[in-house]
Design an enzyme around this catalytic site. Structure first.
Site, mmCIF file in Angstrom:
data_model
loop_
_atom_site.group_PDB
_atom_site.id
_atom_site.type_symbol
_atom_site.label_atom_id
_atom_site.label_comp_id
_atom_site.label_asym_id
_atom_site.label_seq_id
_atom_site.Cartn_x
_atom_site.Cartn_y
_atom_site.Cartn_z
ATOM 1 N N ASP A 148 74.090 -14.837 -71.650
ATOM 2 C CA ASP A 148 72.847 -15.565 -71.968
ATOM 3 C C ASP A 148 73.057 -16.837 -72.764
ATOM 4 O O ASP A 148 72.099 -17.438 -73.219
ATOM 5 C CB ASP A 148 71.863 -14.673 -72.731
ATOM 6 C CG ASP A 148 71.184 -13.655 -71.837
ATOM 7 O OD1 ASP A 148 71.129 -13.887 -70.622
ATOM 8 O OD2 ASP A 148 70.721 -12.621 -72.350
ATOM 9 N N HIS A 158 72.780 -7.482 -76.529
ATOM 10 C CA HIS A 158 73.996 -7.444 -75.717
ATOM 11 C C HIS A 158 74.933 -6.311 -76.142
ATOM 12 O O HIS A 158 74.691 -5.158 -75.827
ATOM 13 C CB HIS A 158 74.687 -8.809 -75.752
ATOM 14 C CG HIS A 158 73.895 -9.883 -75.091
ATOM 15 N ND1 HIS A 158 73.256 -10.876 -75.782
ATOM 16 C CD2 HIS A 158 73.607 -10.090 -73.783
ATOM 17 C CE1 HIS A 158 72.616 -11.671 -74.938
ATOM 18 N NE2 HIS A 158 72.816 -11.219 -73.719
ATOM 19 N N GLU A 210 70.902 -18.482 -79.813
ATOM 20 C CA GLU A 210 71.580 -19.720 -79.394
ATOM 21 C C GLU A 210 70.595 -20.871 -79.212
ATOM 22 O O GLU A 210 70.965 -22.036 -79.325
ATOM 23 C CB GLU A 210 72.382 -19.493 -78.107
ATOM 24 C CG GLU A 210 71.586 -19.445 -76.820
ATOM 25 C CD GLU A 210 70.903 -18.113 -76.571
ATOM 26 O OE1 GLU A 210 70.165 -17.995 -75.576
ATOM 27 O OE2 GLU A 210 71.118 -17.177 -77.365
ATOM 28 N N TRP A 219 59.876 -11.042 -75.530
ATOM 29 C CA TRP A 219 60.722 -11.631 -74.493
ATOM 30 C C TRP A 219 60.770 -10.700 -73.292
ATOM 31 O O TRP A 219 61.081 -9.520 -73.419
ATOM 32 C CB TRP A 219 62.114 -11.866 -75.049
ATOM 33 C CG TRP A 219 62.897 -12.879 -74.305
ATOM 34 C CD1 TRP A 219 63.803 -12.662 -73.322
ATOM 35 C CD2 TRP A 219 62.842 -14.303 -74.491
ATOM 36 N NE1 TRP A 219 64.321 -13.854 -72.877
ATOM 37 C CE2 TRP A 219 63.754 -14.869 -73.576
ATOM 38 C CE3 TRP A 219 62.118 -15.139 -75.340
ATOM 39 C CZ2 TRP A 219 63.958 -16.251 -73.493
ATOM 40 C CZ3 TRP A 219 62.312 -16.501 -75.256
ATOM 41 C CH2 TRP A 219 63.222 -17.045 -74.338
#
Length: 264
Positions: free
Chosen positions: A156, A147, A126, A40
């Site tokens: 996010d 995080h 998520e 990512w």
């Protein structure tokens, strides 16, 4: 708002997303980097997945979406760089815009979505949890490593989705204690629906997609719209709020020594 798209126009558009479609209209969206588990990164995978969701949302010939990853992991590795300097505001503004698109474009998809979590997931969990059915491999784990674990405000979209899926208290515990849930624990929490052997995850997702296809197209689309309405409402109220706090906090936080902001 997504524009009208055709599978042939977007299926080969992205470096980090592979698309496959069955004759019945079941589209499998596989996240990858060079054919292996996705890495990512802003400006590449982060943006591409957001835009790919928009393409799927705009394609009227998609009947069911399966979201999965390549290799051993769903999403684990990420690279945003770590210069030891405060992050420029222009970078965070661009990243926040892309992060908003990632969630809202996904929620624009008006067909049933099946998550096939093929392995450990340490960021953007998520995305899987916003699917209507969540299948996980036995070795899958769920964690929010990007995080609070790194000194960053949980944004996010995790701050929107997790409380809706598992409840406020469990979500706060998950997002602030560096907790890593096993697949079975995630099932007990209600975040995962089924846990299956690793080599059976995608096959099981297709089995469920075939069951969904039996229902009328309009029924499937309207049901997806109805059951994701709580996510859309929460996104309107809280998504940008969380992205702002995340980005602002990152600008005044300079990573040091044993607590890097992001993995290189």
């Amino acid at each position: 708002m997504s524009k009208l798209t055709r599978f042939e126009d977007y299926k080969d558009r992205y470096d980090n997303v592979r698309f496959d479609r069955t004759p019945e209209g079941v589209v499998t969206m596989t996240l990858h980097t060079d054919g292996d588990s996705i890495v990512w990164a802003p400006g590449s995978a982060h943006d591409e997945v957001a835009f790919a969701f928009s393409d799927v949302a705009g394609d009227p010939e998609v009947e069911v979406l399966i979201l999965t990853g390549a290799g051993d992991n769903f999403i684990v590795d990420y690279t945003y760089g770590d210069s030891g300097e405060p992050i420029p505001a222009v970078f965070m503004e661009r990243l926040g815009w892309s992060g908003y698109q990632l969630i809202t474009n996904f929620l624009d998809i008006q067909v049933p979505c099946v998550a096939a979590i093929n392995g450990p997931t340490e960021l953007h969990s998520e995305l899987a949890l916003m699917c209507d059915v969540v299948i996980a491999s036995e070795d899958a784990t769920l964690m929010d490593r990007a995080h609070f674990a790194q000194g960053v405000v949980p944004g996010d979209g995790v701050h929107v989705v997790w409380p809706l899926v598992v409840g406020q208290n469990r979500a706060r515990y998950f997002l602030t204690t560096d907790l890593k849930l096993t697949a079975q624990e995630a099932r007990e929490w209600g975040a995962v629906n089924e846990v299956v052997p690793k080599d059976a995850v995608l096959a099981r997702a297709h089995e469920l997609a075939a069951k969904l296809l039996v229902k009328p197209t309009t029924t499937r689309r309207f049901t997806r719209h109805l059951l994701t309405q709580p996510f859309r409402k929460a996104a309107v109220n809280e998504l940008n709020h969380g992205l702002f706090l995340e980005g602002y906090g990152m600008q005044i936080y300079t990573p040091t020594g044993d607590q890097p902001l992001y993995k290189d």
